[in-house]
Design an enzyme around this catalytic site. Structure first.
Site, PDB file in Angstrom:
ATOM      1  N   TYR A  97     -15.680  61.221   8.153  1.00 57.59           N
ATOM      2  CA  TYR A  97     -15.156  60.167   9.015  1.00 57.59           C
ATOM      3  C   TYR A  97     -13.674  59.928   8.749  1.00 57.59           C
ATOM      4  O   TYR A  97     -12.845  60.171   9.601  1.00 57.59           O
ATOM      5  CB  TYR A  97     -15.946  58.844   8.902  1.00 57.59           C
ATOM      6  CG  TYR A  97     -15.522  57.833   9.958  1.00 57.59           C
ATOM      7  CD1 TYR A  97     -16.012  57.917  11.253  1.00 57.59           C
ATOM      8  CD2 TYR A  97     -14.601  56.830   9.673  1.00 57.59           C
ATOM      9  CE1 TYR A  97     -15.601  57.031  12.242  1.00 57.59           C
ATOM     10  CE2 TYR A  97     -14.190  55.939  10.646  1.00 57.59           C
ATOM     11  CZ  TYR A  97     -14.686  56.047  11.929  1.00 57.59           C
ATOM     12  OH  TYR A  97     -14.267  55.175  12.896  1.00 57.59           O
ATOM     13  N   LYS A 157     -20.417  76.058  -1.089  1.00 62.30           N
ATOM     14  CA  LYS A 157     -21.122  76.509   0.107  1.00 62.30           C
ATOM     15  C   LYS A 157     -20.148  76.383   1.261  1.00 62.30           C
ATOM     16  O   LYS A 157     -19.678  75.289   1.577  1.00 62.30           O
ATOM     17  CB  LYS A 157     -22.357  75.656   0.369  1.00 62.30           C
ATOM     18  CG  LYS A 157     -23.097  76.105   1.615  1.00 62.30           C
ATOM     19  CD  LYS A 157     -23.782  74.976   2.339  1.00 62.30           C
ATOM     20  CE  LYS A 157     -24.224  75.474   3.712  1.00 62.30           C
ATOM     21  NZ  LYS A 157     -24.649  74.393   4.600  1.00 62.30           N
ATOM     22  N   THR A 195     -27.410  69.742   6.093  1.00 63.17           N
ATOM     23  CA  THR A 195     -27.369  69.344   7.499  1.00 63.17           C
ATOM     24  C   THR A 195     -28.767  69.344   8.115  1.00 63.17           C
ATOM     25  O   THR A 195     -29.154  68.391   8.808  1.00 63.17           O
ATOM     26  CB  THR A 195     -26.447  70.287   8.291  1.00 63.17           C
ATOM     27  OG1 THR A 195     -25.136  70.235   7.723  1.00 63.17           O
ATOM     28  CG2 THR A 195     -26.363  69.875   9.754  1.00 63.17           C
ATOM     29  N   TYR A 244     -19.614  71.437  -0.703  1.00 58.26           N
ATOM     30  CA  TYR A 244     -20.135  71.802   0.612  1.00 58.26           C
ATOM     31  C   TYR A 244     -18.994  71.625   1.605  1.00 58.26           C
ATOM     32  O   TYR A 244     -18.557  70.516   1.881  1.00 58.26           O
ATOM     33  CB  TYR A 244     -21.328  70.903   0.946  1.00 58.26           C
ATOM     34  CG  TYR A 244     -22.022  71.166   2.269  1.00 58.26           C
ATOM     35  CD1 TYR A 244     -21.690  72.225   3.103  1.00 58.26           C
ATOM     36  CD2 TYR A 244     -23.044  70.317   2.679  1.00 58.26           C
ATOM     37  CE1 TYR A 244     -22.346  72.442   4.299  1.00 58.26           C
ATOM     38  CE2 TYR A 244     -23.710  70.518   3.883  1.00 58.26           C
ATOM     39  CZ  TYR A 244     -23.359  71.579   4.690  1.00 58.26           C
ATOM     40  OH  TYR A 244     -24.013  71.774   5.881  1.00 58.26           O
TER      41      TYR A 244
END
Length: 318
Positions: free
Chosen positions: A133, A187, A70, A159
């Site tokens: 999305y 993660k 990110t 992730y």
């Protein structure tokens, strides 16, 4: 692929911190910052500064790096820019620390392409964010991760960040993902501690990484072997000290350092979303310039910047 297994395994096995999962050939543990992507004034990618930031955190004790998380602003990059950023970091870090590259995209096709590129240029592992999305059901999630894992020989890490992707993984889905041969870790940025605790309990063979600075010490307590810390992008020394204190068995000191991380995190959250890390790096004047964030993300204005400088000075970090 570089070999980072021997020293890492020794460190984790001999210390107080949880060990990585038995299925993880990289033995990922400790502090793995989600390194930034640097930009020039015209918002083009500055690959040299991107690499310099990765070098900065490794030289100050980070146990690995995670480009294109990110903080790496990966959704705002073109496919070629993403590949270039991974290549720049791999070339800079070499065998000094594991490089686990973010390769996730909304489509399986593009994720596979990024994973194949990461393997070609020498990344040690790949991190695959859940597609975002569009809603993702169980079968779609399993098919997606299986498709990525089948095209590379690298270890694959999930992730999990539902707040940004709109897609959370159920514990049943994680059970199915864990059956994929080279899927070796996760993660977790869900901040759902009960989910994380149950996932760790069910899958000791996987490596788990705490994905929020609010849960570094708690993550270690619940069984994470490492932490993907945004604060460590700007102040790697602080987060490395927290991990090492915990690993040395000094949990009281680790708790104190988590309190410091809370203060730094609050300071960095001043102003626009995610602007704090790059502003702090600039304020530290480290000899490389990571630039601003890419639009539509915004940097701090002068007032917020000076307030951040003041906060960091009060915390004895400047």
């Amino acid at each position: 692929m570089a070999n980072h297994t021997s020293d890492s395994a020794e460190t984790s096995d001999d210390g107080n911190a949880p060990s990585p999962g038995a299925s993880d050939p990289l033995d990922i543990h400790g502090v793995v910052p989600p390194t930034v992507t640097a930009f020039d004034a015209d918002e083009s990618v500055d690959y040299d500064a991107t690499a310099a930031h990765a070098r900065f955190v490794v030289d100050r004790g980070a146990h690995g790096v995670f480009p294109l998380g990110t903080n790496g602003e990966f959704p705002l990059l073109t496919p070629d820019e993403r590949d270039g950023a991974v290549e720049a970091v791999v070339e800079e870090i070499g065998d000094d620390a594991p490089v686990i590259a973010g390769v996730g995209a909304p489509s399986t096709r593009q994720t596979v392409a990024h994973a194949e590129h990461a393997e070609r240029v020498g990344a040690d592992g790949v991190v695959v964010v859940t597609p975002y999305y569009y809603p993702l059901d169980h079968e779609a999630a399993v098919s997606h991760y299986r498709a990525v894992a089948e095209v590379v020989d690298l270890p694959v890490y999930v992730y999990h960040i539902p707040s940004k992707t709109g897609n959370s993984l159920s514990l049943d889905t994680l059970d199915a993902l864990a059956d994929i041969e080279n899927l070796v870790g996760l993660k977790d940025s869900s901040k759902d501690v009960p989910w994380l605790g149950q996932a760790i309990d069910a899958h000791p063979e996987l490596t788990f990484l705490a994905g929020s600075d609010s849960l570094l010490f708690p993550g270690l307590e619940v069984g994470c072997s490492g932490m993907v810390s945004a604060v460590a992008n700007a102040f790697p020394e602080l987060v490395v000290e927290l991990y090492e204190a915990y690993d040395d068995g000094d949990e009281e000191r680790a708790r104190e350092l988590q309190s410091e991380v809370y203060d730094v995190r609050s300071a960095l959250k001043r102003g626009p979303y995610m602007a704090g890390v790059k502003t702090a790096l600039d304020v530290r004047d480290l000899g490389f310039d990571v630039g601003s964030l890419r639009s539509p993300l915004r940097t701090m204005d002068d007032e917020d910047r000076e307030a951040l400088r003041s906060d960091l000075s009060e915390l004895d970090l400047l």
